[in-house]
Design an enzyme around this catalytic site. Structure first.
Site, short mmCIF file in Angstrom:
data_model
loop_
_atom_site.label_atom_id
_atom_site.label_comp_id
_atom_site.label_asym_id
_atom_site.label_seq_id
_atom_site.Cartn_x
_atom_site.Cartn_y
_atom_site.Cartn_z
N GLU A 42 19.20 36.01 -32.81
CA GLU A 42 18.43 37.17 -32.36
C GLU A 42 18.82 37.63 -30.96
O GLU A 42 19.06 38.81 -30.72
CB GLU A 42 16.93 36.87 -32.41
CG GLU A 42 16.38 36.52 -33.78
CD GLU A 42 16.50 37.64 -34.80
OE1 GLU A 42 16.80 38.78 -34.43
OE2 GLU A 42 16.32 37.35 -36.00
N HIS A 90 22.37 39.71 -32.17
CA HIS A 90 22.00 41.13 -32.19
C HIS A 90 21.98 41.73 -30.78
O HIS A 90 22.10 42.95 -30.62
CB HIS A 90 20.63 41.32 -32.83
CG HIS A 90 20.60 41.01 -34.30
ND1 HIS A 90 21.56 41.47 -35.17
CD2 HIS A 90 19.73 40.28 -35.05
CE1 HIS A 90 21.28 41.05 -36.40
NE2 HIS A 90 20.18 40.32 -36.35
N GLU A 111 24.23 41.37 -39.68
CA GLU A 111 23.64 40.04 -39.85
C GLU A 111 24.72 38.96 -39.81
O GLU A 111 24.53 37.89 -39.26
CB GLU A 111 22.86 39.95 -41.16
CG GLU A 111 21.61 40.83 -41.22
CD GLU A 111 20.63 40.57 -40.08
OE1 GLU A 111 20.58 39.44 -39.56
OE2 GLU A 111 19.91 41.51 -39.70
#
EC number: 3.4.14.4
Length: 726
Positions: free
Chosen positions: A450, A454, A507
């Site tokens: 995360e 990202h 992802e």
């Protein structure tokens, strides 16, 4: 016999999300804030029924009408009288629980349809014996007749979500294909309109293509929103087609969302929260994504709140084109002990980011330190609950203003608990290690995925005024050594450019960052892992990833050669990359199980993870980032789709392995969530048991004040659009 992937097993895992202690520690004001945010989320979550399939809203209303009159315990005697066995009644309850948990009759993880695991005539007999039918037979019969065929249908197109002949979608009318989606995206870009809160409906008008773009909003009339020079609504000619942009999709639900956000405003803790809620209300009232962006800016500034939340049309996984957001809303309470570790990871980010395998020019100009907290979920409304989130998804905000990361602690605590006897495809000596270290290793992976997955990487952009955010004369492609020759222009975004592969590709990039950086001792130390223990965490994290790659085959549809789940496609791609690395790093073989049926075994050579494994991920991760940064759709597609291919060729027969995976798959868990209710001036928490009956009860008690009104709206919308899906 129906293939088992199309129904939910009677023994499916169902767990309650425990948030009682976290909720108890909130102040009365914080509890009221959390309550009204939760109400907004639950009303908005009902939108997902309309976003999933034509029949989902009607099935939902039918079940609600039945269970409101007779809870599961009382209905059991009715089921027996109707001729159902105890197994068939349990299958009925599991189906109902599944519909509520997924907010529709397609699995949120995998997009496969599920049908009741009992004969249609038994389901009907139970409905006809119910108190709901006896009191309002005509009404219940109409509901049954309008959904019963699709409830059980497993025609090829209806087996999974998809666009055109590949599956079912309600983001587009049934006569839309990929060409229509691409044209609509070009039109939206030309108007600087985001697709996030839209749906597209096509009709022929005297031989001309006519499209209706619907914006989700409480207001139905055409008017300019504050901040717009002119209304975004109206009819426009574009490339020999006509586009009409109008408001009012999901109008009543958007009104309910806005109303509860207004109530929450009275209990906001500071100006940021107040302004954030004001912008959200403006967004859901008028269908303005710009207002939602503005609200997201205030949300980013709302550092370290005790009650954390986010709401809107967020993730684009289930739009077959990859641009439209599914509605979700969550409310959660900060877990301070775990959040301290994540805060340490954030503090180390500027040291860790240069470790990533791409040149510094491909990294953001400065790392905007985000909030990173561990949360205990009070409410998560939508089609499913993730383990972690990195939001907002707006590229322009993420690049220059920042983002937030959350890890959902009480979800992690129960979602991935595994029983040894149900653990597939691993060597016996690996199973005990896996069970012991899966939780700690996944915590590390989620954190890295995360925050630094990202949260990393730069997009090269030329804005509407012609200005570049990089030096054209200096930045070179590390693969070729040549100056970069492509970038994002004007209103182009990652989602709009990479469309159908964007979600899974991203992802995969984030998962690779997690694998790569978990090898770093400093990272492991932040999470409290040193020495031999740290090595076990690394080994199990990598082992879990390659096993997940194999399990991912469940989510591949050979008939359409398509993937139905972004994360699982990403993990299969990583498995392919690590198998390709060779040198015995990963071994995958087909075997025969103790039960005499086909089985498989996957092993990982831990001595080669830091060498062969690291080198393979390093090269692949750099390639992913370069294609992403430079808007190289052609190169990115070729790379990603090449590794995503599932064939019988080569050293592994992945199509045959897919059959083995399906034979031995374990159903994904469902979660029971609490309700909040105001009694006097206090907010009380209502909790439910970890069972299908508990999950059902939580939903029937969730909308007690206005159930009939809300259900009438759902039915009206489903009926109005019923001819659009043929």
């Amino acid at each position: 016999m129906v293939d088992s992937q199309y129904y939910l097993p009677n023994d499916i895992g169902i767990s309650a999300l425990d948030c009682a202690e976290a909720f108890r520690l909130l102040s009365p004001k914080e509890k009221l804030y959390a309550h009204y945010l939760s109400r907004a989320a639950w009303y908005g979550g009902l939108v997902v029924l309309l976003q999933t399939s034509p029949e989902s809203p009607t099935i939902y209303v039918l079940l609600q009408r039945i269970f409101r009159k007779q809870p599961p315990a009382e209905l059991e005697a009715v089921a027996t009288a109707a001729g159902l066995t105890s197994e068939e009644y349990q299958a009925f309850l599991v189906y109902a629980a599944g519909l509520y948990a997924n907010m529709g009759n397609y699995k949120s993880f995998g997009d496969t349809k599920f049908i009741p695991n009992l004969p249609k005539e038994k389901f009907k007999a139970l409905v006809w014996e119910s108190q709901a039918y006896k009191e309002r037979p005509d009404e219940i019969e109409v509901l049954w007749n309008s959904c019963s065929n699709l409830l059980y249908s497993l025609e090829d197109k209806q087996k999974q979500l998809g666009l055109g002949d590949k599956g079912i979608t309600t983001y587009f009318s049934g006569n839309c294909c990929l060409e229509d989606a691409e044209l609509a995206q070009k039109f939206l870009d030309s108007k600087n309109l985001s697709a996030y809160n839209t749906r597209l409906f096509k009709k022929e008008c005297g031989g001309k293509r006519c499209y209706e773009v619907r914006l989700a909003s409480a207001v139905k009339k055409d008017c300019a929103v504050e901040g717009e020079a002119e209304s975004r609504c109206g009819t426009f000619e574009f490339e020999n087609a006509s586009f009409t942009v109008c408001r009012g999709d999901y109008a009543l639900l958007m009104e309910k969302v806005s109303h509860n956000l207004e109530k929450a405003k009275a209990y906001a803790s500071d100006e940021n929260q107040t302004r954030m809620l004001e912008e959200y209300v403006r967004s859901f009232t008028y269908g303005s994504v710009d207002a939602h962006k503005e609200g997201s800016r205030y949300w980013i500034k709302d550092k370290g709140p005790i009650v954390e939340s986010y709401i809107g049309f967020i993730e684009s996984y289930r739009d077959p084109f990859g641009s439209r957001g599914e509605f979700e809303g969550f409310v959660a309470v900060v877990n301070k002990a775990m959040s301290a570790r994540f805060a340490q990871l954030v503090s180390s980010a500027e040291v860790l980011l240069p470790e990533l395998p791409w040149p510094s020019a491909f990294e953001k100009d400065r790392f905007l330190k985000p909030d990173f907290t561990s949360l205990d979920v009070l409410t998560f409304a939508g089609s499913g609950i993730p383990a972690g989130i990195n939001i907002p998804n707006y590229d322009d905000i993420r690049q220059t203003e920042g983002f937030k990361n959350v890890s959902l602690g009480n979800v992690l605590a129960v979602a991935y608990a595994t029983q040894k006897e149900k653990l597939t495809f691993l060597d016996e000596k690996d199973k005990d290690l896996y069970i012991k270290w899966k939780g700690p290793s996944f915590e590390v992976q989620v954190g890295l995925h995360e925050l630094l997955g990202h949260g990393s990487g730069k997009l090269f952009v030329q804005d509407d005024k012609g200005n570049f955010n990089f030096n054209q004369a200096e930045v070179r492609n590390p693969e070729t050594g040549e100056l970069i020759s492509s970038w994002y222009k004007g209103s182009e975004t990652w989602d709009s450019k990479f469309s159908t592969i964007a979600s899974s590709y991203e992802e995969c990039r984030a998962e690779c960052v997690g694998l790569y950086l978990c090898l770093n001792k400093q990272v492991l130390g932040i999470f409290g892992h040193e020495g031999e223990e740290a090595e076990e965490v690394v080994y199990v994290n990598w082992l879990n990833m390659v096993r997940a790659g194999l399990l991912g085959l469940e989510f591949y549809t050979p008939e359409s050669k398509s993937w139905r789940q972004a994360h699982m496609q990403a993990r299969f791609v990583i498995l392919r990359v690590l198998l390709e690395a060779g040198e015995g790093l990963v071994s995958l073989s087909e075997t025969t199980g103790a039960d005499g049926r086909p089985d498989a075994l996957i092993t990982l050579d831990r001595s080669k993870v830091h060498t062969v494994g690291k080198n393979a991920i390093q090269k692949f991760l750099c390639r992913l980032q370069v294609h992403k940064s430079t808007a190289d759709v052609e190169g990115g597609r070729a790379l990603y789709q090449g590794y995503s291919a599932v064939t019988s060729d080569g050293s592994h027969d992945f199509l045959r392995l897919r059959e083995t995976v399906l034979l031995r798959k374990e159903a994904r868990k469902m979660f029971v969530q609490a309700n909040t209710c105001v009694k006097g001036e206090a907010v009380e928490l209502e909790e439910y048991e970890s069972s299908a009956a508990g999950l059902i009860q939580s939903f029937t008690e969730r909308f007690t004040d206005d159930a009939e009104e809300v259900e009438a709206h759902l039915l009206e919308m489903a009926s109005k659009d019923s001819t659009c899906w043929c």
